[in-house]
Design a protein around this motif. Structure first.
Motif, PDB file in Angstrom:
ATOM      1  N   PHE A  29      -9.805  30.826  20.517  1.00 11.70           N
ATOM      2  CA  PHE A  29      -8.872  31.471  19.590  1.00 11.70           C
ATOM      3  C   PHE A  29      -9.599  32.027  18.381  1.00 11.70           C
ATOM      4  CE2 PHE A  29      -5.996  31.232  15.890  1.00 11.70           C
ATOM      5  CZ  PHE A  29      -5.028  32.142  16.306  1.00 11.70           C
ATOM      6  N   HIS A  30     -10.545  31.240  17.826  1.00 12.88           N
ATOM      7  CA  HIS A  30     -11.319  31.731  16.683  1.00 12.88           C
ATOM      8  C   HIS A  30     -12.154  32.950  17.075  1.00 12.88           C
ATOM      9  CE1 HIS A  30      -9.941  28.384  14.462  1.00 12.88           C
ATOM     10  NE2 HIS A  30     -10.757  27.471  14.968  1.00 12.88           N
ATOM     11  N   ILE A  31     -12.747  32.906  18.268  1.00 15.90           N
ATOM     12  CA  ILE A  31     -13.540  34.041  18.737  1.00 15.90           C
ATOM     13  C   ILE A  31     -12.649  35.262  18.918  1.00 15.90           C
ATOM     14  CG2 ILE A  31     -14.977  34.914  20.618  1.00 15.90           C
ATOM     15  CD1 ILE A  31     -15.946  32.090  21.106  1.00 15.90           C
ATOM     16  N   PHE A  32     -11.467  35.061  19.493  1.00 10.88           N
ATOM     17  CA  PHE A  32     -10.523  36.169  19.693  1.00 10.88           C
ATOM     18  C   PHE A  32     -10.132  36.799  18.360  1.00 10.88           C
ATOM     19  CE2 PHE A  32      -6.062  37.555  19.739  1.00 10.88           C
ATOM     20  CZ  PHE A  32      -6.141  38.586  20.657  1.00 10.88           C
ATOM     21  N   CYS A  33      -9.807  35.956  17.358  1.00  8.42           N
ATOM     22  CA  CYS A  33      -9.444  36.483  16.041  1.00  8.42           C
ATOM     23  C   CYS A  33     -10.609  37.242  15.416  1.00  8.42           C
ATOM     24  CB  CYS A  33      -9.009  35.344  15.126  1.00  8.42           C
ATOM     25  SG  CYS A  33      -7.431  34.590  15.569  1.00  8.42           S
ATOM     26  N   GLY A  34     -11.820  36.700  15.562  1.00 12.23           N
ATOM     27  CA  GLY A  34     -12.990  37.373  15.004  1.00 12.23           C
ATOM     28  C   GLY A  34     -13.242  38.719  15.642  1.00 12.23           C
ATOM     29  N   ILE A  35     -13.172  38.760  16.974  1.00  5.91           N
ATOM     30  CA  ILE A  35     -13.409  40.023  17.683  1.00  5.91           C
ATOM     31  C   ILE A  35     -12.316  41.033  17.376  1.00  5.91           C
ATOM     32  CG2 ILE A  35     -13.532  41.087  19.968  1.00  5.91           C
ATOM     33  CD1 ILE A  35     -14.901  38.589  20.979  1.00  5.91           C
ATOM     34  N   LEU A 104      -8.649  38.762   8.900  1.00  6.96           N
ATOM     35  CA  LEU A 104      -8.540  38.122  10.216  1.00  6.96           C
ATOM     36  C   LEU A 104      -9.917  37.861  10.812  1.00  6.96           C
ATOM     37  CD1 LEU A 104      -6.727  37.210  12.589  1.00  6.96           C
ATOM     38  CD2 LEU A 104      -6.845  39.567  13.458  1.00  6.96           C
ATOM     39  N   GLY A 105     -10.801  38.855  10.748  1.00 11.51           N
ATOM     40  CA  GLY A 105     -12.137  38.695  11.306  1.00 11.51           C
ATOM     41  C   GLY A 105     -12.955  37.640  10.587  1.00 11.51           C
ATOM     42  N   ASP A 106     -12.939  37.680   9.246  1.00 11.25           N
ATOM     43  CA  ASP A 106     -13.707  36.699   8.476  1.00 11.25           C
ATOM     44  C   ASP A 106     -13.199  35.282   8.714  1.00 11.25           C
ATOM     45  OD1 ASP A 106     -15.269  38.681   7.461  1.00 11.25           O
ATOM     46  OD2 ASP A 106     -14.298  38.767   5.496  1.00 11.25           O
ATOM     47  N   ARG A 107     -11.888  35.128   8.802  1.00  8.52           N
ATOM     48  CA  ARG A 107     -11.342  33.797   9.050  1.00  8.52           C
ATOM     49  C   ARG A 107     -11.752  33.291  10.434  1.00  8.52           C
ATOM     50  NH1 ARG A 107      -7.668  30.466  11.030  1.00  8.52           N
ATOM     51  NH2 ARG A 107      -6.606  29.010   9.638  1.00  8.52           N
ATOM     52  N   GLY A 108     -11.669  34.161  11.428  1.00 10.24           N
ATOM     53  CA  GLY A 108     -12.031  33.747  12.783  1.00 10.24           C
ATOM     54  C   GLY A 108     -13.485  33.359  12.907  1.00 10.24           C
ATOM     55  N   TRP A 109     -14.391  34.201  12.403  1.00 11.89           N
ATOM     56  CA  TRP A 109     -15.819  33.929  12.554  1.00 11.89           C
ATOM     57  C   TRP A 109     -16.263  32.736  11.725  1.00 11.89           C
ATOM     58  CZ3 TRP A 109     -17.336  35.640  16.773  1.00 11.89           C
ATOM     59  CH2 TRP A 109     -17.076  36.938  17.222  1.00 11.89           C
ATOM     60  N   ASN A 110     -15.730  32.587  10.502  1.00 11.11           N
ATOM     61  CA  ASN A 110     -16.135  31.448   9.681  1.00 11.11           C
ATOM     62  C   ASN A 110     -15.598  30.133  10.229  1.00 11.11           C
ATOM     63  OD1 ASN A 110     -17.613  32.171   6.955  1.00 11.11           O
ATOM     64  ND2 ASN A 110     -16.172  33.837   7.319  1.00 11.11           N
TER      65      ASN A 110
END
Length: 348
Positions: A29-35, A104-110
């Motif tokens: 899920f985090h990877i999906f949000c980051g991508i 969204l991207g920063d939250r997912g990747w961090n």
């Protein structure tokens, strides 16, 4: 105090791949949000320059759109002021989409980076607990602490920012290249000339910098081991009056770290300016050839027309393209640092 430090072997066969396939499996899920955030953010960043170029041609130079544009027939009934308002709204929405996508991207990747670091740190400690006592008799505590703490922390920049920067760069190259090719394939050849040259430089950089980063991370462990041993035995050092001798040993360990780190720095500081120069030359060529194209017609045997609006779009896109390409060196550099640390972690 005289036991030489044992070097922890590096395992670089597939450790970076395992980082995502094994540890990333539970954080899809985090990877999906980051991508998703990275892709939407990059897409929204391409819209303003495209519609700005259209507005210049339609409003200020009264030129018609090519029939290949799906909305060309609809815009024919719009007045110049209506087109200006419409494009302004689209550009404003693109900036809003970019802001939401960035969050969204920063939250997912961090979140992904922190979860992976936590899992790696606990798994590395669990692996240490399963080792025999002979391993601990031959290894220094400082070296092991350096792996569990420093090497794991070294992965944060790569997991949280560099991977998203690399994905953003790929989208930028494909997206900008495709748009520029559709606008004017001949000028695109000039605009894209830095890409293969930088790819060759990156290959040479990776081949030279990786062993230097491996040596540097190993020297960090050696220095940590020396400091840990000396501090834990400071009472013995004071009792036996061996302060000058121990100072010399700390100095030797520090010098090893200094030399290995400076070797990596020397390679790195040569690579970044070369990338910047090449991307700058690409921008200057695009600006010069494009400007002459608009003023005097197609140069260098080219044949396609170039409108002022398309030229402005080209200049903005190439400028957007130049700086991420120049940062490519930093992405490769962070990846190599992370790979060296990750190899030591998986070596446990």
């Amino acid at each position: 105090m005289n036991i030489p430090p044992k070097k922890i072997p590096a395992n670089s066969s597939n450790s970076m791949l395992d980082l995502y396939t094994h540890y990333g499996r539970n954080h899809r899920f985090h990877i999906f949000c980051g991508i998703l955030g990275t892709l939407l953010g990059r897409f929204s960043g391409l819209l303003p320059a495209f519609f700005l170029g259209l507005a210049i041609d339609l409003i200020f130079f009264d030129q018609s759109l090519p029939t290949s544009y799906v909305f060309s027939s609809q815009l024919e009934s719009f007045s110049p002021s209506s087109i200006l308002i419409l494009f302004s709204v689209i550009i404003a929405l693109s900036f809003f989409l970019g802001a939401v996508s960035m969050w969204l991207g920063d939250r997912g990747w961090n979140a992904f980076a922190q979860e992976i670091q936590h899992a790696l740190r606990t798994d590395a400690y669990d692996a240490l607990q399963a080792l025999s006592m002979n391993f601990f008799e031959d290894s220094r505590t400082g070296e092991l602490l350096s792996i569990i703490n420093n090497d794991v922390n070294q992965l944060e920049d790569f997991l949280s920012t560099s991977f998203s920067d690399a994905l953003r760069l790929v989208v930028m190259v494909i997206g900008v290249g495709l748009i520029l090719f559709l606008l004017n394939p001949e000028l695109t050849i000039i605009a894209m000339f830095p890409v293969p040259i930088i790819a060759i430089l990156a290959y040479l950089f990776v081949r030279n910098i990786h062993p230097k980063y491996v040596a540097m991370r190993s020297s960090v462990g050696g220095l940590s081991s020396r400091l840990e041993d000396n501090l834990s035995g400071i009472e013995v050092i004071n009792t036996e009056s061996t302060k000058p001798y121990e100072k010399g040993r700390v100095s030797d360990s520090s010098s090893e770290y200094y030399n290995t780190n400076w070797a990596a720095i020397s390679t790195r500081i040569k690579f970044f300016p070369m990338v910047t120069i090449i991307t700058g030359i690409g921008f200057v060529l695009t600006f010069t050839v494009g400007g002459l194209w608009v003023l005097s017609g197609p140069p260098l045997g080219f044949s396609r027309p170039l409108t002022p609006g398309t030229f402005v779009t080209f200049v903005i896109y190439v400028q957007q393209f130049v700086w991420p390409i120049a940062q490519f060196g930093q992405i490769v550099n962070t990846y190599q640092r992370a790979k060296a640390s990750n190899s030591r972690i998986f070596g446990l």
